[in-house]
Design a protein around this motif. Structure first.
Motif, PDB file in Angstrom:
ATOM      1  N   ILE A   1     -71.977 -57.220  28.871  1.00 33.90           N
ATOM      2  CA  ILE A   1     -71.099 -56.075  29.139  1.00 33.90           C
ATOM      3  C   ILE A   1     -70.707 -55.382  27.834  1.00 33.90           C
ATOM      4  N   VAL A   2     -70.303 -56.175  26.850  1.00 31.77           N
ATOM      5  CA  VAL A   2     -69.830 -55.611  25.576  1.00 31.77           C
ATOM      6  C   VAL A   2     -70.945 -54.893  24.830  1.00 31.77           C
ATOM      7  N   LEU A   3     -72.139 -55.457  24.846  1.00 28.30           N
ATOM      8  CA  LEU A   3     -73.264 -54.864  24.121  1.00 28.30           C
ATOM      9  C   LEU A   3     -73.919 -53.721  24.874  1.00 28.30           C
ATOM     10  N   GLY A   4     -73.425 -53.427  26.074  1.00 25.56           N
ATOM     11  CA  GLY A   4     -73.970 -52.307  26.835  1.00 25.56           C
ATOM     12  C   GLY A   4     -75.278 -52.602  27.527  1.00 25.56           C
ATOM     13  N   ILE A   5     -75.638 -53.878  27.603  1.00 26.26           N
ATOM     14  CA  ILE A   5     -76.894 -54.255  28.274  1.00 26.26           C
ATOM     15  C   ILE A   5     -76.751 -54.081  29.782  1.00 26.26           C
ATOM     16  N   ALA A   6     -75.566 -54.340  30.306  1.00 24.78           N
ATOM     17  CA  ALA A   6     -75.321 -54.225  31.747  1.00 24.78           C
ATOM     18  C   ALA A   6     -73.887 -53.774  31.981  1.00 24.78           C
ATOM     19  N   THR A   7     -73.674 -53.096  33.096  1.00 21.97           N
ATOM     20  CA  THR A   7     -72.304 -52.765  33.508  1.00 21.97           C
ATOM     21  C   THR A   7     -71.644 -54.029  34.052  1.00 21.97           C
ATOM     22  N   ALA A   8     -70.354 -53.959  34.308  1.00 24.74           N
ATOM     23  CA  ALA A   8     -69.639 -55.120  34.849  1.00 24.74           C
ATOM     24  C   ALA A   8     -70.233 -55.546  36.185  1.00 24.74           C
ATOM     25  N   THR A   9     -70.591 -54.562  37.017  1.00 30.47           N
ATOM     26  CA  THR A   9     -71.160 -54.886  38.323  1.00 30.47           C
ATOM     27  C   THR A   9     -72.531 -55.525  38.188  1.00 30.47           C
ATOM     28  N   GLU A  10     -73.354 -54.976  37.313  1.00 23.72           N
ATOM     29  CA  GLU A  10     -74.694 -55.541  37.100  1.00 23.72           C
ATOM     30  C   GLU A  10     -74.597 -56.940  36.501  1.00 23.72           C
ATOM     31  N   ALA A  11     -73.680 -57.122  35.560  1.00 22.83           N
ATOM     32  CA  ALA A  11     -73.498 -58.443  34.952  1.00 22.83           C
ATOM     33  C   ALA A  11     -73.012 -59.456  35.979  1.00 22.83           C
ATOM     34  N   ALA A  12     -72.137 -59.021  36.887  1.00 17.83           N
ATOM     35  CA  ALA A  12     -71.650 -59.917  37.938  1.00 17.83           C
ATOM     36  C   ALA A  12     -72.787 -60.351  38.861  1.00 17.83           C
ATOM     37  N   ALA A  13     -73.665 -59.413  39.196  1.00 16.03           N
ATOM     38  CA  ALA A  13     -74.819 -59.750  40.042  1.00 16.03           C
ATOM     39  C   ALA A  13     -75.750 -60.726  39.321  1.00 16.03           C
ATOM     40  N   LEU A  14     -75.957 -60.501  38.028  1.00 15.81           N
ATOM     41  CA  LEU A  14     -76.780 -61.425  37.237  1.00 15.81           C
ATOM     42  C   LEU A  14     -76.126 -62.804  37.159  1.00 15.81           C
ATOM     43  N   ALA A  15     -74.794 -62.833  37.132  1.00 15.46           N
ATOM     44  CA  ALA A  15     -74.077 -64.112  37.088  1.00 15.46           C
ATOM     45  C   ALA A  15     -74.332 -64.927  38.349  1.00 15.46           C
ATOM     46  N   VAL A  16     -74.443 -64.256  39.485  1.00 13.30           N
ATOM     47  CA  VAL A  16     -74.748 -64.949  40.737  1.00 13.30           C
ATOM     48  C   VAL A  16     -76.128 -65.595  40.658  1.00 13.30           C
ATOM     49  N   ILE A  17     -77.110 -64.842  40.158  1.00 13.65           N
ATOM     50  CA  ILE A  17     -78.464 -65.378  40.019  1.00 13.65           C
ATOM     51  C   ILE A  17     -78.466 -66.565  39.058  1.00 13.65           C
ATOM     52  N   TYR A  18     -77.750 -66.400  37.951  1.00 12.65           N
ATOM     53  CA  TYR A  18     -77.660 -67.473  36.959  1.00 12.65           C
ATOM     54  C   TYR A  18     -77.037 -68.729  37.569  1.00 12.65           C
ATOM     55  N   ALA A  19     -75.917 -68.550  38.307  1.00 11.49           N
ATOM     56  CA  ALA A  19     -75.234 -69.690  38.921  1.00 11.49           C
ATOM     57  C   ALA A  19     -76.144 -70.401  39.921  1.00 11.49           C
TER      58      ALA A  19
END
Length: 423
Positions: free
Chosen positions: A228-246
Motif C-alpha cells: 500500500i505504502v509503495l503504491g504497488i496496490a490500493t488498500a482494497t487490492e492489498a486486502a484481496a491479496l491478503a486473502v489469497i496469501y492467508a
C-alpha cells in the motif's frame, strides 16, 4: 424535532436496542414527521456503501479469520512468550505482546480478544492470576487491533474524512506501539506489586525457533503495508491479496486450514461485514439529519464561544470522545464526531491525519470500558468473571491509555513523522 430524535435515540439505547437500529429508527421517525420522501432514506442507506474503499473491509476481515482459524494465534503467542515471559507477570506481558502481533494479522480488536484470550486467560488463572486481572489485560491490550495497521476502522475514517488510507495506516504504527508499550509497563508494575510470577528465561534458540514457525504469519502485515505504502496496490487490492496469501499459507505452509475452517471463516466474515455495514448505513442517515439541521455547526459555535485556549479546547474534545466511547460503539461515534470535530481541529491548525489517530485512540479506549465495551464482554466471558469485578483492574489501563491519547494529541510528530518519510 431534532431534539426529539436525539432523545428517542438515547432512550432506545437505554432499553437495550442495538446502536445501529437505534440510530436508524430515531432518524426514520424524524424523516417521517418532517415529511421528507422515503426515497431519500433508501438512497442515503445504499448509495454511501458504493465505495471501492469499502470493499477492503470484508477482505481484511476474511484474511484475519483465515489466519486465526489457521492456528496463527498460537504461533504468535509462542513468539511473544519467547520475548517477554521472563518479566514480572510474564503471562500478562505475553498477552500484551501477542495482541500487538495479532493486530497486524487480524485488524480487529474483537477477534484479537477472542483468539488470544481463549488461550492465555485460562493459563493465567491456572498460574495464580485473578480472573479479573486476566480479563482486564486481555480486554485492554486487544484494542491495539484497530490502531496498528491494517485496520478496517482506519478505512472507514479515511473514507469519511477523505484521507489517504496508506497515510492512515502508517500514522497508526507509532501510537499503536505506544499503547502496547504503556500497557506492558502497566502490567509489569501491577505484577510486581501483587507478586505475580515470572516465567523461565527463554533461550536465544527458542526465540529463533518461534520466529521461524510464525514467519509466514508475521510477514503478512509487512507485505500488506509495504504494497500500500509503495503504491504497488490500493488498500482494497492489498486486502484481496491478503486473502489469497492467508489461504496459501494456511493450506500449503502450515496445513492447518481445511474446508470446515474456510467455511467457518467465510461465515464469520459475512456476519462481521454485515454488522459493520448496517451500522455504516444507519449512521449515514442519522448523520445526514444532524448535518441538515446544522447540529455540527451549532456545537462548533458553542465550543468556540467558551473562549478556551487551543490546548483547552482540544482537552474538551478529547473528554467528550472519551465519554462517548464508553456509552456508544466505535463506528457510530466516528459518523457523529467526524463532521463535528474535524472542522474545529482543522481550524485549530491540527493535521487531519493526526486528529484521525487522536480520535481513533480515544474512542478505542471505550472498547474495554463498561457499559458497552466489546472486548471487555468477551474477556469477562472467557475468564468467567463479572464485569463489575473487573472495573478496579481495568482502571490503571484506562489511565495509561489516556496518557497515550494526550501524547498523540499534543505531540504531532508521533503520528506525522512516519507518513512524512514516505511522502
Amino acid at each position: 424535532m431534532i431534539w426529539v430524535m436525539l432523545a428517542s435515540f438515547f432512550l432506545l439505547i437505554v432499553f437495550g436496542v442495538p446502536i445501529a437500529f437505534a440510530m436508524g429508527a430515531s432518524a426514520l421517525m424524524y424523516i417521517l414527521v418532517a415529511g421528507i420522501p422515503l426515497e431519500m432514506v433508501a438512497q442515503r442507506f445504499f448509495s454511501n456503501t458504493q465505495s471501492f474503499a469499502f470493499l477492503a473491509i470484508p477482505f481484511f476481515i476474511l484474511a484475519g479469520n483465515l489466519m486465526i482459524h489457521g492456528n496463527i494465534a498460537k504461533r504468535i503467542i509462542d513468539v511473544a512468550d519467547s520475548m517477554v515471559r521472563q518479566l514480572p507477570g510474564g503471562l500478562g506481558c505475553v498477552s500484551v505482546v501477542t495482541s500487538m502481533g495479532m493486530a497486524g494479522v487480524s485488524g480487529s480488536s474483537v477477534a484479537d480478544a477472542a483468539s488470544t484470550g481463549s488461550v492465555l486467560i485460562p493459563e493465567m488463572k491456572r498460574k495464580g492470576y485473578t480472573s479479573s486481572f486476566a480479563a482486564a489485560i486481555n480486554a485492554s491490550s486487544s484494542v491495539v487491533g484497530i490502531i496498528i495497521p491494517p485496520s478496517s476502522t482506519m478505512i472507514i475514517i479515511a473514507w469519511l474524512a477523505n484521507l489517504s488510507v496508506a497515510k492512515m495506516f502508517i500514522a497508526g504504527v507509532i501510537p499503536g506501539l505506544l499503547v502496547g508499550l504503556i500497557y506492558l509497563i502497566t502490567t509489569v508494575i501491577i505484577s510486581v506489586k501483587r507478586g505475580y510470577p515470572r516465567e523461565s528465561k527463554p533461550t536465544f534458540m527458542e526465540f529463533l525457533n518461534s520466529i521461524r514457525k510464525a514467519f509466514w504469519a508475521l510477514l503478512l502485515p509487512i507485505l500488506l503495508i509495504g504494497a500500500i505504502v509503495l503504491g504497488i496496490a490500493t488498500a482494497t487490492e492489498a486486502a484481496a491479496l491478503a486473502v489469497i496469501y492467508a489461504l496459501l499459507v494456511g493450506l500449503f505452509v502450515y496445513r492447518s486450514l481445511n474446508l470446515k475452517n474456510i467455511y467457518q471463516s467465510i461465515r464469520e466474515t459475512i456476519h462481521g461485514t454485515g454488522v459493520v455495514m448496517i451500522t455504516v448505513c444507519t449512521s449515514m442517515i442519522f448523520t445526514w439529519v444532524l448535518i441538515t439541521e446544522g447540529i455540527p455547526k451549532m456545537i462548533a459555535e458553542i465550543l468556540g464561544s467558551l473562549g478556551l485556549p487551543t490546548w483547552g479546547l482540544l482537552l474538551v474534545i478529547v473528554a467528550i470522545m472519551l465519554v462517548a466511547g464508553m456509552i456508544m460503539e466505535l463506528v457510530p461515534n466516528l459518523f457523529l464526531f467526524i463532521p463535528i470535530f474535524f472542522p474545529i481541529a482543522t481550524e485549530l491548525g491540527m493535521d487531519p491525519i493526526q486528529f484521525s489517530i487522536v480520535m481513533l485512540v480515544t474512542l478505542a479506549l471505550g472498547m474495554f470500558t463498561p457499559p458497552v465495551g466489546a472486548t471487555l464482554f468477551i474477556s469477562c466471558y472467557i475468564a468467567k468473571v463479572g464485569i463489575e469485578k473487573t472495573i478496579k483492574d481495568i482502571l490503571p489501563f484506562f489511565v495509561a491509555g489516556i496518557i497515550v491519547v494526550l501524547l498523540v494529541t499534543f505531540m504531532p510528530s508521533l503520528t506525522l513523522w512516519l507518513p512524512g518519510i514516505f511522502e
